[in-house]
Design a protein around this motif. Sequence first.
Motif, mmCIF file in Angstrom:
data_model
loop_
_atom_site.group_PDB
_atom_site.id
_atom_site.type_symbol
_atom_site.label_atom_id
_atom_site.label_comp_id
_atom_site.label_asym_id
_atom_site.label_seq_id
_atom_site.Cartn_x
_atom_site.Cartn_y
_atom_site.Cartn_z
ATOM 1 N N ALA A 159 0.846 -1.198 0.000
ATOM 2 C CA ALA A 159 0.000 0.000 0.000
ATOM 3 C C ALA A 159 0.878 1.243 0.000
ATOM 4 C CB ALA A 159 -0.914 -0.006 1.214
ATOM 5 N N ALA A 160 0.665 2.136 -0.976
ATOM 6 C CA ALA A 160 1.386 3.407 -1.027
ATOM 7 C C ALA A 160 0.763 4.377 -0.039
ATOM 8 C CB ALA A 160 1.356 3.989 -2.433
ATOM 9 N N THR A 161 -0.533 4.237 0.144
ATOM 10 C CA THR A 161 -1.242 5.001 1.172
ATOM 11 C C THR A 161 -1.699 3.981 2.194
ATOM 12 O OG1 THR A 161 -3.292 4.825 -0.098
ATOM 13 C CG2 THR A 161 -2.022 6.833 -0.378
ATOM 14 N N THR A 162 -1.342 4.179 3.422
ATOM 15 C CA THR A 162 -1.656 3.220 4.462
ATOM 16 C C THR A 162 -3.142 3.239 4.767
ATOM 17 O OG1 THR A 162 0.515 3.553 5.411
ATOM 18 C CG2 THR A 162 -1.112 2.479 6.812
ATOM 19 N N PRO A 163 -3.790 2.065 4.670
ATOM 20 C CA PRO A 163 -5.189 2.007 5.068
ATOM 21 C C PRO A 163 -5.330 2.468 6.519
ATOM 22 C CG PRO A 163 -4.578 0.006 3.910
ATOM 23 C CD PRO A 163 -3.309 0.780 4.166
ATOM 24 N N SER A 164 -6.256 3.363 6.744
ATOM 25 C CA SER A 164 -6.471 3.858 8.097
ATOM 26 C C SER A 164 -7.959 3.869 8.372
ATOM 27 C CB SER A 164 -5.889 5.264 8.239
ATOM 28 O OG SER A 164 -6.533 6.146 7.350
ATOM 29 N N TYR A 184 -1.904 1.296 -4.399
ATOM 30 C CA TYR A 184 -0.933 0.224 -4.235
ATOM 31 C C TYR A 184 0.179 0.332 -5.267
ATOM 32 C CZ TYR A 184 -3.961 -2.026 -0.895
ATOM 33 O OH TYR A 184 -4.708 -2.286 0.222
ATOM 34 N N VAL A 185 1.425 0.065 -4.834
ATOM 35 C CA VAL A 185 2.591 0.098 -5.716
ATOM 36 C C VAL A 185 3.256 -1.277 -5.733
ATOM 37 C CG1 VAL A 185 3.038 2.563 -5.405
ATOM 38 C CG2 VAL A 185 4.124 0.906 -3.882
ATOM 39 N N VAL A 186 4.043 -1.509 -6.788
ATOM 40 C CA VAL A 186 4.766 -2.771 -6.943
ATOM 41 C C VAL A 186 6.259 -2.462 -6.939
ATOM 42 C CG1 VAL A 186 5.131 -4.792 -8.407
ATOM 43 C CG2 VAL A 186 2.892 -3.681 -8.364
ATOM 44 N N THR A 187 7.022 -3.250 -6.181
ATOM 45 C CA THR A 187 8.475 -3.130 -6.183
ATOM 46 C C THR A 187 9.082 -4.497 -6.497
ATOM 47 O OG1 THR A 187 8.543 -3.518 -3.793
ATOM 48 C CG2 THR A 187 8.554 -1.218 -4.526
ATOM 49 N N GLY A 188 10.227 -4.482 -7.141
ATOM 50 C CA GLY A 188 10.953 -5.715 -7.401
ATOM 51 C C GLY A 188 10.402 -6.592 -8.500
ATOM 52 N N CYS A 189 9.583 -6.047 -9.387
ATOM 53 C CA CYS A 189 9.061 -6.860 -10.493
ATOM 54 C C CYS A 189 10.165 -7.080 -11.526
ATOM 55 C CB CYS A 189 7.862 -6.169 -11.154
ATOM 56 S SG CYS A 189 7.249 -7.059 -12.609
#
Length: 111
Positions: A22-27, A44-49
Amino acid sequence: MSGSLLDAGAVIGCPHGGRVTAATTPSGGVRIEGAAVATAAHTYVVTGCPHTQDGVHKPCVSVRWTADGTGVTVAGIPVLLDTSAAQCFTAAFVPQGPPVVQAAQRKVTVR
């Protein structure tokens, strides 16, 4: 429609093995075992693809979720389930396939 609720602790990956976070934290006030329930308002973001196409690195960088019409909401915003439609995208917004939810929270059944 049924599925498991996604929350800030859900383990999600892109179809190529990258990590979705999550790029923005669910609160908010609705939590499952201390983790906020994810809604359609969160990014949501993707890293390491590692995805490449014709030898060119074209990784997944974001995920767009489409909340199901379950009627389950948090502060009027639809919650995300592991069965919610979603798509991973490159930086150029080219669709790369759906994310893979490896672990989610409690089951929700809407009738």
